[in-house]
Design an enzyme around this catalytic site. Structure first.
Site, short mmCIF file in Angstrom:
data_model
loop_
_atom_site.label_atom_id
_atom_site.label_comp_id
_atom_site.label_asym_id
_atom_site.label_seq_id
_atom_site.Cartn_x
_atom_site.Cartn_y
_atom_site.Cartn_z
N SER A 189 0.84 -1.19 0.00
CA SER A 189 0.00 0.00 0.00
C SER A 189 0.88 1.26 0.00
O SER A 189 1.69 1.42 -0.90
CB SER A 189 -0.95 -0.04 1.21
OG SER A 189 -1.91 0.96 1.09
N ASP A 229 -15.81 -21.53 -5.36
CA ASP A 229 -15.01 -21.33 -4.15
C ASP A 229 -15.07 -19.89 -3.65
O ASP A 229 -14.23 -19.47 -2.83
CB ASP A 229 -13.55 -21.71 -4.43
CG ASP A 229 -13.02 -21.01 -5.68
OD1 ASP A 229 -13.70 -20.11 -6.20
OD2 ASP A 229 -11.90 -21.35 -6.13
N ASP A 277 -8.89 -6.13 -4.58
CA ASP A 277 -8.47 -4.97 -3.77
C ASP A 277 -9.54 -3.88 -3.84
O ASP A 277 -9.82 -3.36 -4.91
CB ASP A 277 -7.13 -4.44 -4.30
CG ASP A 277 -6.48 -3.44 -3.36
OD1 ASP A 277 -7.22 -2.64 -2.75
OD2 ASP A 277 -5.24 -3.44 -3.25
N HIS A 287 -6.89 -5.85 -0.15
CA HIS A 287 -5.78 -4.89 -0.12
C HIS A 287 -4.68 -5.37 0.82
O HIS A 287 -4.87 -5.34 2.03
CB HIS A 287 -6.30 -3.53 0.31
CG HIS A 287 -5.29 -2.44 0.20
ND1 HIS A 287 -4.63 -2.15 -0.98
CD2 HIS A 287 -4.79 -1.58 1.11
CE1 HIS A 287 -3.79 -1.15 -0.78
NE2 HIS A 287 -3.87 -0.79 0.47
#
Ligand SMILES: *[C@@H]1O[C@H](CO)[C@@H](O)[C@H](O)[C@H]1NC(C)=O
Ligand SMILES: *[C@@H]1O[C@H](CO)[C@@H](O)[C@H](O)[C@H]1NC(C)=O
Ligand SMILES: *[C@@H]1O[C@H](CO)[C@@H](O)[C@H](O)[C@H]1NC(C)=O
Ligand SMILES: *[C@@H]1O[C@H](CO)[C@@H](O)[C@H](O)[C@H]1NC(C)=O
Ligand SMILES: *[C@@H]1O[C@H](CO)[C@@H](O)[C@H](O)[C@H]1NC(C)=O
Ligand SMILES: *[C@@H]1O[C@H](CO)[C@@H](O)[C@H](O)[C@H]1NC(C)=O
Ligand SMILES: *[C@@H]1O[C@H](CO)[C@@H](O)[C@H](O)[C@H]1NC(C)=O
Length: 515
Positions: A183, A257, A409, A445
């Site tokens: 990040s 899944d 994300d 994220h």
């Protein structure tokens, strides 16, 4: 990889053992050193980036704390170097942070220390994340030196200080130096590779907050858009739509899944307007999807558009939660909802663009938004964007870098990492010799989500730097799902994608291949 650890004669953990680090343009103000024993902490997944969760205990180290300044800038930057008292692995690791913090977050530092690294981390001159405490010199006046320290200068300083302090303690320089961040820490890693290519030998720049200045401005787009259209969905509707697309596209890869392997709209086709009026579960309650919610989801996936319709900034992938860009809050009595912009976006506009502590975003129009967009680009791109595709310096210095990004994300659109990698490749078709990019299906994220997480990515980087073993895959392992199933899958070097071989247990890596 297994690290050989050696015991070294080392200096005493007292301030006198450490000459002040000296380097051009900086002046050390103070240095303290103290022994810390039996340091313990619980580190969650990704708390130590690119690693699995772990509990560390009984760490014994020398905590060297330095304050320095760039004379004339009136800054005061704190750097800590943690030096293992035993079993140093002869390496240095730069520990990152995220958001508006540069570093000095203890989890990544303790994680690296537990692997035997000497660790360096910097606060870039501000201890508190809240921009109200450090962005402005006074209303109307941005502290540009503070922003420059945050974005770039302090990172290279930290590398210099870390190497100097390590050498003073053990009598030798670290054999290798690494940067490890996700990040904001990923953004720092890209800045180091682009501007200070000699600072670190290996860099993990995961889910990087690339295009920082426009990414944060972009976060204001969806709230303004929906408020202006008078169409504000409830958080439950947004959440339900985020899950509805997973249900719709889950089976496309041949396995059910809760993981979308390929969220690109060409593969995952889902029209949010087709579920308007349908009822979904929302934390026990029933929620009916409104036109407003469909409009929001469509805009969130689509991205930020200029007035003429051209794409300015990518949307989040189908399968990522939409609620970062599209957050709202509703009055429990009237049921009326208002958009809630991402806090970092609000602060970016408030402090760095409008420079006004009393600024109130709710007055912004779409025209204001485009004005802010241009302002943010023209003032802050060189300083903060970390989007320079020219990595020739890093290549020449022999560096190796890995970026991985979660395909689910919700905060940094995966395509911003992908676009950057493609820009580098366009400039240098041999990019894979020193920089590789990986997309992890179903991972959020920096971690979290249903998908297999690359908890050995840092080890893969080390093997590349130290043994020349370039990673074709990162090994992904998911958290247990509701049935206790753990999924193991290869996370393929882009542009390859993992495909299920259509037979055998889909939870096992051997039944997937990169094609
Ligand atoms: C180290 O800390 C742990 C947990 O805080 C504690 O149980 C243990 O007794 C401590 N060991 C020493 C040698 O102080
Ligand atoms: C860390 O310790 C906590 C508390 O004992 C435990 O619940 C957790 O499972 C441990 N985590 C790991 C990765 O071992
Ligand atoms: C390291 O030293 C600094 C400066 O004294 C202090 O603020 C910090 O809490 C110390 N860290 C640990 C883990 O003791
Ligand atoms: C649309 O607007 C953007 C941003 O103002 C500009 O960069 C782009 O050139 C425009 N495209 C066209 C086709 O006019
Ligand atoms: C990401 O980029 C790919 C390739 O350009 C494109 O097909 C896809 O639509 C983009 N995804 C999003 C969510 O913007
Ligand atoms: C969404 O807004 C609520 C209410 O202000 C806030 O508590 C929450 O943290 C926000 N969520 C995100 C992902 O920013
Ligand atoms: C911003 O303006 C809105 C609408 O005028 C108002 O409801 C809100 O209280 C204001 N927020 C702040 C922090 O002043």
């Amino acid at each position: 990889m297994k690290l050989t650890r050696n015991n070294f004669t080392r200096a005493a953990c007292i301030a006198q053992s450490f000459p002040y680090p000296k380097f051009f343009g900086a002046q050390t103000v103070s240095l303290t050193a103290e022994t810390v024993t039996n340091y313990s902490m619980q580190i969650p997944q990704a708390g130590y980036p690119a690693h699995d969760a772990r509990n560390v205990s009984n760490l014994n180290f020398c905590n060297v704390s330095i304050i320095y300044t760039h004379p004339g800038q009136h800054d005061s930057i704190n750097v800590q170097v943690w030096l293992p008292l035993e079993d140093w692995n002869q390496r240095l690791q730069g520990a990152a942070s995220g958001g508006f913090l540069a570093g000095l977050t203890v989890a990544p530092m303790a994680g690296a220390l537990s692997d035997g690294f000497a660790v360096v981390s910097t606060d870039a001159g501000h201890k508190v994340e809240d921009a109200s405490t450090w962005a402005l010199l006074s209303p109307g006046n941005v502290d540009l030196y503070a922003l420059q320290n945050f974005a770039s200068v302090s990172l290279n300083d930290a590398a210099i200080i870390g190497k100097s302090i390590t050498e003073s303690f053990y009598g030798q320089r670290p054999s290798r130096s690494y940067w490890n961040g996700c990040s904001g820490g990923g953004r720092q890693g890209l800045m180091l590779a682009q501007r200070y290519p000699d600072a670190f030998d290996g860099i993990v720049a995961a889910a990087p907050g690339i295009n920082f200045n426009i990414a944060l401005t972009a976060g204001m787009y969806w709230p303004i858009l929906l408020e202006r259209k008078g169409q504000v969905p409830s958080p439950c509707e947004i959440y339900a739509l985020s899950l509805a697309v997973v249900a719709a596209c889950d089976a496309n890869d041949g396995v059910v899944d809760n993981i979308i392997s390929d969220p690109d709209p060409g593969h995952c086709k889902f029209d949010p307007f087709s579920v308007v009026g349908q009822t979904f579960d929302c934390q026990g309650a029933k929620v009916k999807i409104s036109q407003a919610a469909a409009l929001g989801a469509a805009a969130g996936w689509d991205g930020v558009r200029a007035a003429n319709g051209s794409l300015l900034y990518p949307g989040v992938n189908r399968g990522a939660l939409l609620n970062v860009g599209l957050n709202s809050t509703c009055d429990s009595h009237t049921g009326k909802c208002e958009m809630v912009p991402f806090t970092y976006s609000t602060q970016w506009v408030q402090y760095w663009l409008e420079k006004d502590p009393n600024f109130n975003w709710t007055t912004l129009t779409m025209d204001d938004f485009y004005r802010l967009w241009r302002l943010s680009e023209s003032i802050y791109t060189d300083m903060t964007a970390t989007n320079d595709p020219d990595l020739s310096g890093f290549r020449a210095s022999g560096g190796k870098m890995i970026t991985w990004a979660g395909l689910a994300d919700p905060a940094v659109p995966t395509n911003s990492s992908r676009n950057y990698y493609e820009m580098v490749e366009q400039l240098d078709p041999d990019v894979r010799q020193y920089y590789r990019y990986f997309q992890a299906p179903g991972v959020q994220h920096c971690g979290g989500g249903n998908g297999p997480y690359p908890g050995k990515a840092f080890e893969s980087l080390m093997a590349w730097v130290e043994r020349g073993e370039a990673p074709d895959v990162l090994h992904g392992v998911s958290l247990p799902d509701a049935n206790g199933t753990v999924y193991r899958r290869p996370i393929c070097a882009y542009p390859l994608k993992a495909h299920y071989k259509k037979k055998g247990n889909a939870a096992l890596a051997e039944n997937w291949e990169c094609t």
